[in-house]
Enzyme design. Structure first.
Site, PDB file in Angstrom:
ATOM      1  N   ASP A  70     -36.739  -9.978 -18.184  1.00 40.38           N
ATOM      2  CA  ASP A  70     -35.432  -9.398 -17.905  1.00 40.38           C
ATOM      3  C   ASP A  70     -35.551  -7.943 -18.355  1.00 40.38           C
ATOM      4  OD1 ASP A  70     -32.817  -8.435 -17.984  1.00 40.38           O
ATOM      5  OD2 ASP A  70     -31.974 -10.341 -18.647  1.00 40.38           O
ATOM      6  N   TYR A  91     -21.966   1.629  -8.588  1.00 39.62           N
ATOM      7  CA  TYR A  91     -23.290   1.318  -8.028  1.00 39.62           C
ATOM      8  C   TYR A  91     -24.067   2.591  -7.741  1.00 39.62           C
ATOM      9  CZ  TYR A  91     -26.853  -0.138  -4.663  1.00 39.62           C
ATOM     10  OH  TYR A  91     -28.042  -0.330  -4.007  1.00 39.62           O
TER      11      TYR A  91
END
Length: 409
Positions: free
Chosen positions: A73, A167
């Site tokens: 991760d 984003y």
């Protein structure tokens, strides 16, 4: 793009390599005989997405490379350091880093939960910076050191910020890593660049987000892997760092003239959806702007809503669960609504009776074409014919609704 063997024995550390573009790049390099570190989270099968780090590693080995799957991760410093140490122990070093792992949420400011904001920034920007930082001590020892971020050119046109500023900031963070690190390591033998697709790329993750129909107007991940390969086989040089490459431009510069081979549907190779952050417009379908689309006549939109009213049902409401408001410009200017959340559904002229989940703004001609199947919602949005505020994912549910209603309209 034919394999040359130039990456044989080179070690690539690829984040998000269990599927999609990351895996496609891994397989391309594997055909040269490269070593691939598959650094991704998916160790167990995902209920909706195919592929794990182990299945990707198996494919890489079958393609001719050597693979080392690592549970990573990119938000976790310990996992990144451990994976890098394992890679160095197994393959002797790291030559190439591909920062591919990314998170996306196409929501406007008021609809962006902070946990989604944090996720995008921690994976996209922080993850890219952290993985680069930890790989650089080994890249600096390589005689073929590359960092390639899957991120867009820095385009400050406000239209790329307004619909999904969180984003955009997160992706541009990856691109700013390119801008800064390329200059920082310009004289130290590390080439740092970005690669971005001209058009939508069809992956399992994108299909889950937008639905299977998006493949009709998308290219395969192989166009990105071929372009990445063309960049990565170059010797690191000062004049080849700090660049923001576009996939089809890279391939054309390397003599690949047949881009139709990369279209998921070759017959739609001239009707592809542009990706975000590029102002260049992909040629549109002829049906969008020629005589094959009938001209909108006065009263078309009221007639269309009258037909929709007779077709909506509690079953459709149960599937869609969204309220839409349409701001129509052009010949039939006005505001209309479609309530597919309450009761058995309703529609009509005026503002939505409750807070809409999505507000769609477009010209009356494009609106009629969209509801009658001549213009699809996703390409309309990508090309600027359709503007959306609110919940983008709920707005894109209209695609399935229109498909189900098209034959009856």
């Amino acid at each position: 793009m034919i394999n040359t063997g130039k990456l044989a024995g080179r070690t690539l550390f690829i984040t998000g390599a269990s599927r999609g573009i990351g895996k496609a790049i891994a397989l391309k390099a594997a055909r040269d005989g490269a070593n691939i570190v598959v650094a991704a989270k998916t160790a167990e099968p995902h209920p909706k997405l195919p592929g794990t780090i182990y299945s990707a590693a198996e494919e890489i080995e079958k393609a001719g490379g050597k693979a080392h799957p690592c549970i990573v991760d990119v938000r976790d410093e310990h996992q990144i350091r451990q994976a890098i140490q394992e890679a160095v122990a197994k393959f002797g070093g790291i030559d190439i880093l591909i920062n591919n792992a990314s998170a996306i949420s196409l929501t406007p400011t008021l609809n962006t939960e902070m946990k989604r904001y944090d996720l995008m920034h921690h994976i996209n920007t922080r993850g890219t910076f952290l993985t680069s930082k930890e790989c650089l001590p080994y890249l600096l020892k390589s005689n073929h050191a590359h960092i390639l971020n899957i991120s867009p050119p820095l385009n400050l046109n406000p239209k790329w910020f307004a619909p999904h500023v969180a984003y955009t900031m997160a992706k541009y963070g990856m691109s700013m890593c390119v801008l800064g690190m390329a200059e920082e390591f310009r004289d130290k033998g590390v080439s740092v660049n970005a690669l971005w697709p001209r058009t939508a790329i069809h992956t399992a993750a994108i299909e889950m987000l937008t639905g299977p129909d998006s493949a009709q107007f998308s290219r395969k991940p192989e166009i990105m892997s071929d372009a990445a390969y063309a960049i990565l086989i170059k010797e690191p040089r000062n004049n080849e760092t700090g660049r923001f490459y576009i996939d089809d431009e890279v391939l054309q510069a390397n003599g690949v003239t047949d881009l139709k081979q990369y279209a998921c549907y070759p017959e739609n190779s001239e009707k592809l959806m542009p990706d975000f952050f590029l102002d260049d417009v992909i040629p549109e379908a002829a049906s969008d702007n020629t005589a094959t689309s009938k001209d909108v006549e006065s009263g078309d939109i009221p007639n269309l809503f009258n037909k929709i009213q007779t077709l909506i049902s509690s079953e459709i409401v149960g599937k869609v669960q969204a309220v839409y408001e349409f701001n129509i410009t052009g010949d039939e200017k006005g505001t209309w609504f479609l309530d597919l959340k309450n009761g058995s559904g309703s529609c009509g002229r005026g503002s939505a009776p409750v807070q809409p989940d999505a507000v769609l703004t477009m010209k009356s001609k494009n609106f009629t074409d969209m509801f009658e199947g001549r213009l699809k919602a996703a390409p309309a949005f990508m090309s600027g014919k359709l503007k959306i505020s609110g919940d983008l994912q709920k707005a894109m549910k209209l695609e399935k609704l229109m498909k189900s209603l098209k034959s009856r309209l």
